[in-house]
Design an enzyme around this catalytic site. Sequence first.
Site, PDB file in Angstrom:
ATOM      1  N   ASP A  43      -1.806   5.693   2.946  1.00  0.00           N
ATOM      2  CA  ASP A  43      -0.577   5.071   2.465  1.00  0.00           C
ATOM      3  C   ASP A  43       0.485   6.133   2.208  1.00  0.00           C
ATOM      4  OD1 ASP A  43      -1.887   2.661   2.528  1.00  0.00           O
ATOM      5  OD2 ASP A  43      -2.277   2.561   0.376  1.00  0.00           O
ATOM      6  N   LYS A  65       4.112   1.786   3.882  1.00  0.00           N
ATOM      7  CA  LYS A  65       4.831   0.520   3.819  1.00  0.00           C
ATOM      8  C   LYS A  65       5.914   0.639   2.752  1.00  0.00           C
ATOM      9  CE  LYS A  65       1.059  -2.580   5.182  1.00  0.00           C
ATOM     10  NZ  LYS A  65      -0.016  -1.589   5.355  1.00  0.00           N
ATOM     11  N   MET A 177       3.994  -4.461  -8.249  1.00  0.00           N
ATOM     12  CA  MET A 177       5.080  -4.697  -7.280  1.00  0.00           C
ATOM     13  C   MET A 177       6.148  -5.648  -7.827  1.00  0.00           C
ATOM     14  SD  MET A 177       2.652  -5.055  -3.883  1.00  0.00           S
ATOM     15  CE  MET A 177       1.513  -6.184  -4.713  1.00  0.00           C
TER      16      MET A 177
END
Length: 263
Positions: A43, A65, A177
């Site tokens: 990641d 991402k 998030m």
Amino acid sequence: MATLLDPHARGRVILVGAGPGDPGLLTVRAVEALKAADVIVHDGLIDARVLDIPSVTAQRICVAKRRARHTLPQEAINALIVAHVKAGAIVVRLKGGDPFIFGRGGEEVEAVRAAGLPVEVIPGVSAALGCAAEAMLPLTHRDHSSAVSFVAGQCKGLADQDWAGLAGQSRTLVIYMGVATATDIADKLIADGVAPDMPVAVLERGTCPGARALKTLLADLGPMMEREKVCSPAIIVVGEVVELSDAQDKLARWARVAEGAHA
């Protein structure tokens, strides 16, 4: 019989949780896997010091991402992992936090199994646990919280999520998030009956350089995010346990500033 960490057992996948950031929070087994890897698929938020652990000859592939912008769709990441394993590589899929807590680890395990390939999962310290520990914020406490829940603040849209009963008296809610949707999150919880003056903590870049732990009230969550220019990665903790933390009280600070401005 060879185990997945046996260097003589070729062609396999090891999903590794890298923890919330600090390399010191890696498990011993995670370090062993990194040192055995031929390919690291990682990641974007993995600390550079963690990526220094594998051999210099190991290939490092970033599949970072970002909100509303993915370098590779999940299906392409799955195919990339499978292709390297079929070529005989030991592939470490390195994910922030824990692979099975909002890390899409379950999807990747399914893809590897569907290809008939061996896979192992090495858990990591989740962002919620690592960041809360750094802020001295117990997610459960005999006097304040007997339950804790984890939700995603932008997973398939807030309207699709049912959080009823997850936050409030004697309950702790941890939101991953949620930086970009903080105002909507506060509105949603208040509409569901959570008191506007419920304590909230925002734990930004926990365990990493520049980490901040900020405390306010639920009604002030969105405005505080803007005032303090909070950026991802960060988690939001809602519940009475927030009062026990070392987080800075940003609501009180802002009230004093506002009072001085009108004096």
